[in-house]
Design an enzyme around this catalytic site. Structure first.
Site, PDB file in Angstrom:
ATOM      1  N   SER A  40       0.814  -1.212   0.000  1.00 32.83           N
ATOM      2  CA  SER A  40       0.000   0.000   0.000  1.00 32.83           C
ATOM      3  C   SER A  40       0.850   1.264   0.000  1.00 32.83           C
ATOM      4  O   SER A  40       0.429   2.302  -0.520  1.00 32.83           O
ATOM      5  CB  SER A  40      -0.932   0.009   1.216  1.00 32.83           C
ATOM      6  OG  SER A  40      -1.880  -1.020   1.130  1.00 32.83           O
ATOM      7  N   GLU A  61       2.003   0.150  15.220  1.00 33.73           N
ATOM      8  CA  GLU A  61       2.355   1.494  14.768  1.00 33.73           C
ATOM      9  C   GLU A  61       3.009   2.347  15.852  1.00 33.73           C
ATOM     10  O   GLU A  61       3.933   3.113  15.567  1.00 33.73           O
ATOM     11  CB  GLU A  61       1.105   2.202  14.230  1.00 33.73           C
ATOM     12  CG  GLU A  61       0.524   1.575  12.978  1.00 33.73           C
ATOM     13  CD  GLU A  61      -0.474   0.452  13.266  1.00 33.73           C
ATOM     14  OE1 GLU A  61      -1.079  -0.062  12.294  1.00 33.73           O
ATOM     15  OE2 GLU A  61      -0.644   0.094  14.446  1.00 33.73           O
ATOM     16  N   HIS A 112      -3.316   6.917   1.979  1.00 31.04           N
ATOM     17  CA  HIS A 112      -4.750   6.635   2.142  1.00 31.04           C
ATOM     18  C   HIS A 112      -5.441   7.663   3.038  1.00 31.04           C
ATOM     19  O   HIS A 112      -6.266   7.330   3.886  1.00 31.04           O
ATOM     20  CB  HIS A 112      -4.960   5.224   2.708  1.00 31.04           C
ATOM     21  CG  HIS A 112      -4.543   4.129   1.767  1.00 31.04           C
ATOM     22  ND1 HIS A 112      -3.259   4.003   1.302  1.00 31.04           N
ATOM     23  CD2 HIS A 112      -5.252   3.112   1.223  1.00 31.04           C
ATOM     24  CE1 HIS A 112      -3.184   2.950   0.502  1.00 31.04           C
ATOM     25  NE2 HIS A 112      -4.374   2.395   0.419  1.00 31.04           N
TER      26      HIS A 112
END
Length: 300
Positions: A40, A61, A112
Site C-alpha cells: 500500500s 504502529e 490513504h
C-alpha cells in the site's frame, strides 16, 4: 486561465515510493519502516535495492514511531509508512512525546488520507490529520498534489532536518506538474495568476481547483489558483500578496474544515487583512463507505 493538461494518471502514494527510492540512493542514512503495509505504501523498490535499510515492524504502529525516534540518535533518517489514520490518530502520543517534543528527524509518511480512501469507510478515512499534526510545535506538514510533486517532496524532506508529516493518497489523479521539479518546503506554487478570487488548494483538490478555475473563466471570473502544498510552515507572504489583489478567498482541502488549511488561512487573514472567505472541505463530520467520486460529491 492558464491551461493545464495531462497524459497520465497515477496515485500519489506511488510518487512517495519513487521518491523514497531516490532519497535512499542519494543518502545512505535514509531508512524505511513499515507497519505491515509495504504494498500500500509502494515501498517494494526501496526494499529490493536496500534490504538492509528496511525494517518491517508489523501491526504495531506506536512501536514503529518509538523505534524511528530512537534510530535518529544514531544518525539514521527514518521514513515511517502506514495509513494516515494509523500514522496520526493511533499514535499521537508517541509522535508528540518521542518525536516532536525532542525534535527527532523522523519523516512520518501517510498514505490513504481523506475521503478518497473510499470503500474502507469512516474508520480509515481520517479527516483530522492535518490539524493534529500542524498543532505539534516544530512539525512540518506537507500535502502534495500529484505523483511528480509527491516524489519531489519525498526527496526534499530527506534533506530537511526535523520531524515531517507527509500526506498522500490512494486514488489515481492527473499528473500535471513537472517531472523534475524543485520542491521548496514552505513555498506556495502559483498555479494561475488572476484578479477576482484567490483559490488556495492542497492535495487532490489542486486539480479540482484548476477545473473550477476553467469554469469560472467561462463566466468571466478571473481566478488566482495557488497550491499550498506545505500546510506548515504556511507561505503567509503568498497568501497576503494574492488577497491584496482579489479581496476574497476560497480554501479547498480533503479534510475537516475545522483545523485544516482553511483555518490556517483564516488566522492569517484575521491578523493581517480580513476579507470574505469560503471553505471547500468536509463540514465537521466523519466519512462513510463509497467510491471516492461518490464521497467527494456527497461531502461537497
Amino acid at each position: 486561465m492558464k491551461k493545464y493538461t495531462f497524459t497520465e494518471k497515477k496515485d500519489t502514494r506511488s510518487g512517495f515510493g519513487a521518491g523514497l527510492l531516490e532519497a535512499g540512493r542519494r543518502n545512505p542514512n535514509v531508512v524505511a519502516l513499515c507497519a505491515d503495509l509495504v504494498g500500500s505504501l509502494k515501498m517494494e523498490a526501496f526494499i529490493k535495492e536496500f534490504p538492509d535499510r528496511f525494517f518491517q515492524i508489523g501491526i504495531a504502529e506506536a512501536n514503529m514511531m518509538g523505534i524511528a525516534a530512537g534510530m535518529t540518535i544514531g544518525g539514521s533518517i527514518p521514513f515511517t509508512g502506514t495509513f494516515a489514520n494509523f500514522s496520526t490518530g493511533r499514535v499521537y502520543d508517541q509522535i508528540r512525546q518521542s518525536i516532536a517534543y525532542s525534535d527527532k528527524n523522523v519523516k512520518i509518511c501517510a498514505s490513504h488520507a481523506g475521503l478518497t480512501l473510499g470503500e474502507d469507510g469512516a474508520t480509515h478515512q481520517i479527516l483530522e490529520d492535518l490539524g493534529l499534526m500542524k498543532m505539534l510545535p516544530g512539525m512540518t506538514v506537507i500535502n502534495p498534489c500529484d505523483y511528480n510533486q509527491t516524489r519531489a517532496a519525498t526527496i526534499a524532506i530527506a534533506e530537511h532536518h526535523g520531524p515531517v508529516y507527509l500526506r498522500f493518497g490512494r486514488p489515481v489523479v492527473p499528473i500535471f506538474t513537472e517531472a523534475d521539479q524543485p520542491f521548496e518546503i514552505g513555498k506556495a506554487w502559483l498555479v494561475n495568476e488572476g484578479a477576482d478570487v484567490s483559490i488556495f488548494a492542497t492535495g487532490h483538490l489542486v486539480w479540482e481547483a484548476i477545473q473550477a478555475g476553467e469554469q469560472l473563466a467561462e463566466l468571466g471570473i478571473d481566478a488566482e489558483i495557488i497550491n499550498i502544498h506545505t500546510i506548515k510552515p504556511l507561505d503567509v507572504e503568498a497568501i497576503l500578496k494574492s488577497v491584496a489583489k482579489t479581496r476574497c478567498v476560497v480554501s479547498c482541502e480533503e479534510h475537516n474544515r475545522l483545523g485544516g488549511l482553511g483555518d490556517s488561512i483564516a488566522q492569517v487573514l484575521i491578523q493581517h487583512d480580513p476579507v470574505p472567505m469560503e471553505y471547500v472541505a468536509v463540514n465537521d463530520s466523519f466519512g462513510e463507505s463509497g467510491t471516492p467520486a461518490q464521497l467527494m460529491k456527497k461531502y461537497g
